[in-house]
Design a protein around this motif. Structure first.
Motif, short mmCIF file in Angstrom:
data_model
loop_
_atom_site.label_atom_id
_atom_site.label_comp_id
_atom_site.label_asym_id
_atom_site.label_seq_id
_atom_site.Cartn_x
_atom_site.Cartn_y
_atom_site.Cartn_z
N ASP A 182 31.58 18.70 13.47
CA ASP A 182 31.60 17.89 14.62
C ASP A 182 32.21 18.61 15.70
N PHE A 183 33.45 19.32 15.55
CA PHE A 183 33.95 20.11 16.48
C PHE A 183 33.32 21.09 16.91
N GLN A 184 32.72 21.75 16.01
CA GLN A 184 32.09 23.10 16.34
C GLN A 184 30.70 22.70 17.26
N ARG A 185 30.16 21.79 16.62
CA ARG A 185 28.87 21.25 17.44
C ARG A 185 29.08 21.01 18.93
N LEU A 186 30.09 20.10 18.94
CA LEU A 186 30.50 19.56 20.41
C LEU A 186 31.20 20.57 21.28
N HIS A 187 32.08 21.44 20.62
CA HIS A 187 32.80 22.40 21.26
C HIS A 187 31.72 23.62 22.10
N GLN A 188 30.69 23.68 21.43
CA GLN A 188 29.55 24.53 22.01
C GLN A 188 29.00 23.78 23.26
N VAL A 189 28.67 22.51 22.96
CA VAL A 189 28.02 22.05 24.18
C VAL A 189 28.86 21.91 25.33
N ILE A 190 30.09 21.56 25.27
CA ILE A 190 30.88 21.41 26.20
C ILE A 190 31.43 22.82 27.00
N THR A 191 31.60 23.88 26.20
CA THR A 191 31.66 25.14 26.74
C THR A 191 30.47 25.67 27.66
#
Length: 1476
Positions: A182-191
């Motif tokens: 979940d971190f990897q998924r949301l991190h890519q979206v916000i970056t």
């Protein structure tokens, strides 16, 4: 199997016939769940490595389950990844930090912040966008669009902000755990959103499913103190044995018993053998004890005993006698032995500097020479030069006739006088300058104080500086200030300055609240000089205008702040000291303090009679040309310039690398200006490099141009007049650079790229003029401003280039490194950032002169002298970088270098590995002190962590009158996380007392950092009375870090005094009141119990916030003017804040603590009853407050807890009124805390466990019994809420035989408390009544000496007369003497009987067989089991014999305990059955 059996048989044969030794173990865990080591490591890496690299590594971090199959493999993975970013020393620091769990509190603080959001249901990671939360990546775009309509969230100092985020965009906070999908998924979206400039990205750690384990802590000490057995204080109740400690000398007995259950008994005997010790303790003879310290040292160095005597004298001369000091790279600190976090911080700081110096190619010997330099800014008060013609001196002690009878010789300062006498000597030692606008209301008050000093012949030279309008067209007939100045000058010329001063006093005698007018000046002038034409003095043609412009110029040049200003010897007074009464007191105090300074100067021959005293004062190091708080502040920010990188890679670099890159990119600028310095005959440049931000001027308004050109002009003025300055410029455009908006910047840049040094300098000087900037803005051709000798063609070719790379790089540097907004200005001096400057703020030539002066005094000259020894070519660059590196260290203890003549036979020495940078560590220790016990494990850890050059010197006491150590001590500290044989984490750091003697009676204490509040949570043994002969296995004690302490000091800004009785609450937005406290009068001190997280501090609803409002706060995590005080606890260190409050205008005459008002706060009582067993209903709270009897008691150890339960039962059997018990939680055993809810339910009473941490500023007691005595009397005003009017203290070993309502309602006749006097009827005890003779007989003067076993306190009266503050003040003075306050809890109130009166209770309220005869027992209302110094009868035996009902009470409690134990066991079995 057969091998193990044979091993056991062989070892058991050695055990037979030997005594069994026992062990004691102690562990300490946190209250919160275990935090992932990966998250903790990331926090250290973020501080150590570059932001870009750290964010890149975040994306490749994986969760524990996906990366490793064992704990050790996961730990090794963390260290491996860290090694790619950190040096070897930093990796060791990481290992130490993980062992200390130093960042666990930081991780949990984010967890607490996340829980207050709260997280959306079903989300293991989520976004928070201005209060709206989601874990749906698709909805992020919509929430970003609506975010501007909602308030931005508050960001904390420790927040992890993504580099390159747009600061003007909406803030998106991602709560997640590294490595999870979940971190990897949301991190890519916000970056992706950040790269588009649509968001500011902040990451906070959040673990959706916390571990079920706790964090095992280290960094604390455990003491087993030998307890006196004069009176038997041990409970005879048998306890169930604990399981033994799992690991003993490498054997894992838990694992062995699991593998070989049939060998359980043999394994038990083996464990006993491994911990066996038959070394019992024999008391030392007096002659053996006297030389104990030297004896221990001689055992280490048999040939050096005599040398230790001389070494002790040497340390005495250094004023470190009988203390333990640790010197790490010449940083002396005795707190290192008690705070492992301090060790970690010092090591980390020193490692950063040493590695930085190594990166500058400085050799190891030179590194240690540089580290010895003390470059920290001074805390002394700065002064400005008062040798200025703008000051009109009223008097001169050296020349005025009125002082002619005073002695003139400065040797008079050395003549003995009575303390407090001000010496009248005909020298201008003391100079008072008042800078004022005479039209201000408070001008008259200041002048009146000056008049008082003058009239009373105080040896004070008084000067005035009038700051009035300096415009030529303003005359004295229009402006009152100008009128007064001209009138003053006229009278000075016509009569003398004293008469002029007297006239000024008359001028300012206007009505209260009024303002000086021209008419007031005219009236006085006509009265004093009736023959003078007033208009000729005050009018436009007046010739008495001298010093008008000079006065304002002096005021502006000195920068001393808003008017009025009063200076003593050039040092400005604080604003709060300008009150007339305060000004008089402070000035007299300064005269007395400064006299000591002059006496020393005269004694040393630095000041003689023929010297000019004012010149001597003004030549001191603290005298500066100008007071500028930005320059003089000791709170400073520095850049790291130690690394070297190619400028072309600037845009992809992290902050540290960008600093270095820009340094080298501006090297061309500095080279040209440096060459110019050489050409003009100036020789050396010790290295001030100043960067000017804000050179892109073409797009600025005229007002902005003026400000920025003024800054440039000041820079060049400094360069012209000093050979200590190099100049560089960095552009911070206020808009995107273009051909039109970057004319000025491109012109300067092109000139430096293409022209000779002299031509470039002349051209830039011309460009710095304001008219040039205006002409360029209007479209003038750049070639029109060329100077003679320039290669115009080459210059214009560079100027006309379409690329703006250098401007873009500089703009990125200002944004990402300096954290400046577009167009903001700042000055950087040797890496120190001064700014951002305000839009209208002027940083002029005097400020640069001040800056240069400060740098040269604190660091420049010292570093220059060291760098010259290296023989490098670029000395100035090296000075600049070394200065930035050294000065950026946290301010701490001053560096001290001591030389030891010979250490061949006097020190333990461990040499460092050759070729590597090493830490120079010197330990000075008395081997028979508590600090020595702490120091040994610290030095062992240091040796494992880093490369050390270690020397240990023995600082022995020559004679001892008492046993210096009466305890065994273990300091829990490990250099690295440890693992078990199966690669799982070991149970955690543990204090182990393995080879212990069995005959003494021990009491166990924890020695923790000041801000830790710990409690015992699991043990079956009596930790207050550990008798190892009666222990079968091991005494295992488990403690828990219950709270981290938030401390503070509070003052009323109006009175300057603490607001006694003010209440603060600490909570969150969702739960505003979680804990509360009351402010003491002593230092305005308060403390609040908290844990890691973000907390909101407020005044309690009720009288506190009705009367007061918060004025300001310091040391918090919110702006000083914020209504909400936010405090973030994110580490294990102490946190101390300062809060200033102010009474509301309509409440100015009201007091918090008054007889006519009460704290109407039902919420307070509701919070007190929360979680109680046996508590009443909410609607009955008012009735409870009126009818309840509040009883306070303390106990430590199973025996006294047994007495306490019986005392409670005796109260409940005889008292009809509802009862509420208050117990001091600090020393209660887990057994008592587990049982008390069941007892409360059975007998229907309320109870509360109260805590208070002994304040750090109050003299500490070390013996547990004396600490408990202190809690009985020292904190009565803050232990209980204001709603409690009266409290009864009943000793645990008392039996109550009457209704205590009678004692609660007893009339104290205005006294704050009532005590029972000691009985005097048992005549055979007369020899033991110490209060009948000596000190006590004379002090009491016929009054009775009272016993502290029973007393009643009127808390309202107690607080109103500040009894608690008086008691603490008296205690602070008396407790410094170890022979004072032998019986602290009763000696202190009896000693204070004249200041805090005691109401004597009738004798029948306390009967004690030791002091009272048998005939009075029948009327006794309470019976106390006092110790009998004659018979030494054990308490249990005495209780059964003296109190008939005691055994019945005891059996009743035991029956209840049995029933409770059976119910608990039954419930546990049912849960086990359900679980299977």
């Amino acid at each position: 199997m057969w091998l193990l059996c044979s091993l056991l048989l062989s070892l058991l044969s050695a055990v037979s016939g030997g005594a069994d030794s026992k062990a004691v173990t102690t562990t300490l865990t946190t209250k919160w769940a275990d935090t992932p080591l990966m998250l903790e490591a990331s926090l250290l890496e973020r501080e150590k490595s570059c932001q870009r690299t750290q964010w890149e590594n975040i994306t490749v971090v994986c969760a524990y389950s996906a990366c490793a199959d064992t704990d050790q493999a996961y730990y090794d993975l963390i260290v491996k990844k860290a090694s790619a970013m950190l040096s070897s020393v930093q990796v060791n620091m990481l290992k130490f930090a993980l062992s200390l769990r130093a960042y666990s509190a930081t991780v949990h603080s984010f967890q607490q912040i996340a829980s207050n959001e709260p997280p959306p249901s079903g989300c293991s990671a989520f976004f928070s966008i201005h209060g709206e939360k989601t874990c749906d990546a698709e909805s992020l775009a919509a929430l970003l669009k609506t975010a501007p309509g909602r308030p931005k969230p508050y960001l904390f100092k420790g927040d992890h902000k993504y580099s390159g985020s747009n600061p003007d965009a909406p803030v998106v906070i991602l709560y997640a755990e590294f490595g999870t999908p979940d971190f990897q998924r949301l991190h890519q979206v916000i970056t992706a959103k950040v790269s588009e400039g649509l968001a500011t990205y902040v990451l906070r750690h959040y673990v959706a499913k916390p571990s079920g384990n706790k964090v095992y802590l280290s960094g604390y000490g455990v003491e087993l103190a030998i307890k006196s057995q004069e009176y038997k204080a041990k409970d005879d109740t048998q306890v169930q044995e604990n399981d033994p400690v799992d690991e003993v000398q490498g054997f894992l007995f838990g694992k062995l018993k699991t593998l070989y259950p049939e060998l359980k008994e043999q394994l038990k005997e083996l464990r006993k053998h491994l911990v066996e010790s038959t070394n019992e303790m024999a008391p030392l003879k007096v002659w053996e004890m006297q030389g104990g310290s030297l004896l221990q040292s001689s055992l280490l160095f048999p040939q050096s005993a005599l040398f230790f005597l001389s070494l002790t004298k040497f340390f005495y001369s250094l004023k470190i006698e009988n203390m333990v000091f640790v010197f790490i790279s010449t940083v002396a600190d005795h707190t290192l032995t008690s705070l492992p976090s301090s060790v970690f911080e010092v090591l980390r700081s020193e490692a950063r500097v040493m590695e930085g110096l190594r990166s500058l190619h400085i050799e190891t010997p030179y590194i240690h020479d540089i580290l010895k330099l003390n470059v920290q800014p001074s805390d002394s008060d700065y002064a400005v030069d008062i040798r200025n013609s703008a000051i009109s001196w009223i008097n001169n002690l050296e020349t005025d006739h009125r002082y002619s009878s005073w002695p003139y010789n400065v040797q008079e300062l050395l003549r003995p006088t009575f303390p407090g006498v001000i010496r009248q000597i005909r020298k201008n030692f003391h100079n008072l300058v008042i800078i004022l606008d005479p039209t201000q209301e408070n001008a008259a008050e200041l002048l009146s104080v000056a008049e008082m000093f003058y009239a009373n012949n105080i040896p004070l030279r008084i000067g005035l500086v009038f700051v009035v309008s300096d415009e030529d067209d303003v005359d004295g007939m229009q402006d009152a200030g100008v009128a007064l100045v001209r009138a003053y000058n006229y009278i000075s010329d016509e009569v003398d300055s004293q008469s002029a001063f007297e006239a000024v006093i008359m001028f300012n005698r206007v009505a209260i609240g009024g303002q000086l007018s021209v008419g007031d000046v005219v009236k006085v002038l006509e009265k004093r000089f009736p023959y003078v034409e007033v208009s000729s003095v005050l009018g436009a043609d007046s010739s008495y205008d001298n010093n008008r412009k000079e006065g304002r110029a002096y005021y502006e040049q000195t920068g001393v702040g808003p008017l009025p200003v009063v200076m003593y010897n050039g040092i400005p007074y604080q604003r709060e000291q300008l009150d007339p009464d305060e000004l008089e007191t402070v000035t007299m105090q300064k005269i007395l303090e400064t006299t000591t300074f002059y006496q020393r100067a005269v004694y040393l021959g630095e000041l003689a009679t023929d010297h000019d005293v004012v010149d001597y004062i003004m030549n001191q190091a603290n005298v500066v040309p100008r007071i500028n708080p930005r320059v003089l502040s000791t709170s400073r920010t520095y850049l790291d310039l130690s690394d070297t990188n190619d400028y072309a890679r600037f845009s992809s670099l992290d902050s540290k690398e960008k600093s270095t890159a820009v340094t080298f990119s501006t090297h061309i600028v500095m080279t040209y200006l440096v060459l110019l310095v050489h050409y003009s005959g100036q020789t050396y440049r010790p290295g001030i490099c100043i960067y000017d931000n804000g050179v892109a001027l073409g797009n600025c308004m005229r007002r902005q141009i003026s400000i920025k050109i003024m800054l440039l002009d000041a820079l060049f003025l400094r360069q012209k007049t000093s050979n200590n300055v190099r100049l560089g410029m960095i552009n911070n455009p206020s808009a995107a650079p273009s051909a039109e908006t970057s004319r000025m910047a491109r012109a300067i840049w092109a000139a430096m790229q293409t022209q000779s040094a002299n031509n470039a300098k002349n051209f830039i000087t011309k460009m710095a003029k304001e008219e040039t900037a205006v002409a360029l803005e209007k479209g003038a051709d750049i070639g029109d401003f060329a100077v003679g000798g320039m290669d115009v063609a080459l210059f214009k070719e560079a100027y006309d280039t379409p690329k703006f790379d250098f401007l873009l790089s500089h703009a990125a540097y200002c944004r990402d490194v300096l954290k400046l907004k577009k167009g903001q200005k700042a000055v950087i001096s040797n890496g120190r950032i001064i700014g951002p400057l305000e839009e209208e703020e002027v940083f002029n030539q005097d400020d640069f002169l001040l800056l240069e002066s400060i740098i040269l005094k604190t660091s420049g000259e010292r570093i220059k002298s060291k760098v010259e020894q290296f023989g490098t070519e670029e000395d100035s660059d090296l000075v600049m970088k070394v200065d930035a590196l050294l000065s950026s260290q946290p301010k701490g203890e001053a560096r001290v270098e001591y030389g030891f003549a010979d250490d061949r036979h006097s020190a333990v020495k461990i040499r460092p590995r050759e070729g590597d940078v090493y830490f120079d560590v010197i330990a000075v220790v008395d081997p028979v002190t508590r600090d020595a016990q702490k120091l040994a494990p610290l030095l062992l850890v240091l040796k494992q962590l880093v490369n050390v050059n270690l020397r240990v010197f023995m600082n022995c006491q020559s004679k001892l009158s008492d046993m210096p150590l009466k305890s065994f001590y273990r300091h829990v500290l490990e250099a690295e996380v440890s693992f078990q044989a199966d690669s799982s984490f070991s149970p955690g750091p543990m204090a182990k007392f393995l080879d212990m003697p069995q005959s003494p009676l021990f009491t166990l204490n924890l020695n923790t950092p000041e801000s830790w509040m710990v409690e015992s949570v699991r043990t079956r043994y009596d930790l207050d009375n550990i008798y190892l002969e009666e222990v079968e296995n091991i005494v295992a004690a488990e403690y828990e870090l219950e709270h981290l302490l938030l401390e503070g000091h509070c003052f009323d800004v109006s009175s300057g005094q603490p607001p006694r009785g003010l209440q603060f609450t600490l909570g969150t937005a969702s739960e505003p009141v979680i804990v509360d406290t009351i402010v003491m009068a002593n230092l305005g001190y308060f403390q609040l119990k908290a844990n890691p997280g973000a907390w909101i501090l407020k005044m309690r609803k009720g009288r506190s916030d009705e009367i007061y409002k918060i004025y300001s706060h310091d040391g918090t995590d919110s702006p000083a003017d914020s209504d909400d005080i936010i405090v973030v606890l994110n580490n294990f260190k102490s946190r101390i804040i300062k809060v200033k409050v102010q009474k509301k205008p309509d409440k100015f005459n009201e007091e918090l603590l008054s007889d006519g008002t009460e704290e109407n706060d039902a919420g307070f009582w509701k919070s007190l009853t929360r979680g109680f067993t046996g508590g009443g209903k909410a609607e009955d709270q008012k009735q409870e407050k009126d009818d309840v009897i509040n009883i306070f008691s303390v106990a430590s150890g199973h025996l006294y807890e047994r007495f306490l339960r019986i005392m409670m039962l005796s109260v409940l059997k005889n008292t009809k009124t509802p009862v509420k018990f208050w117990f001091l939680k600090n020393y209660l055993s887990p057994t008592f805390k587990e049982f008390i809810p069941h007892m409360a339910k059975q007998y229907g009473f309320q109870y509360e466990l109260v805590q208070y941490k002994w304040p750090r500023w109050l003299h500490q007691q070390t013996e547990k019994q004396r600490i408990i005595w202190g809690y009985k009397i020292l904190f009565l005003d803050v232990l209980f809420p204001l709603a409690v009017d009266k409290i009864l203290f009943v000793d645990a070993d008392q039996i109550v035989r009457t209704d205590l309502k009678e004692l609660r309602d007893f009339d104290l006749e205005g006294a704050p408390y009532g005590y029972t006097p000691f009985c005097e009827s048992r005549r055979e005890m007369d020899g033991y009544r110490f209060w009948k003779s000596g000190y006590w007989a004379s002090h009491l003067a016929g009054r009775k000496y009272h016993i502290s076993a029973l007393y009643v306190v009127d808390l309202k009266k107690f607080r109103k007369i500040a009894a608690g503050d008086r008691l603490r003040g008296q205690y602070q003075g008396l407790s410094q003497d170890p022979n004072s306050l032998s019986n602290l809890d009763q000696d202190l109130p009896n000693n204070m009987i004249h200041q805090v009166p005691i109401k004597s209770l009738p004798q029948e309220w306390l009967w004690c067989e030791t002091w009272c005869d048998d005939t009075t027992k029948r009327s006794a209302k309470t019976i106390d089991l006092c110790n009998n110094p004659m018979t030494k009868e054990p308490k249990l035996q005495a209780a059964v014999r003296i109190v008939a009902e005691w055994s019945d009470y005891d059996q009743e409690i035991k029956r209840l305990q049995t029933r409770v134990h059976e119910r608990v066991n039954h419930s546990a079995k049912q849960q086990d059955t359900a679980g299977t």
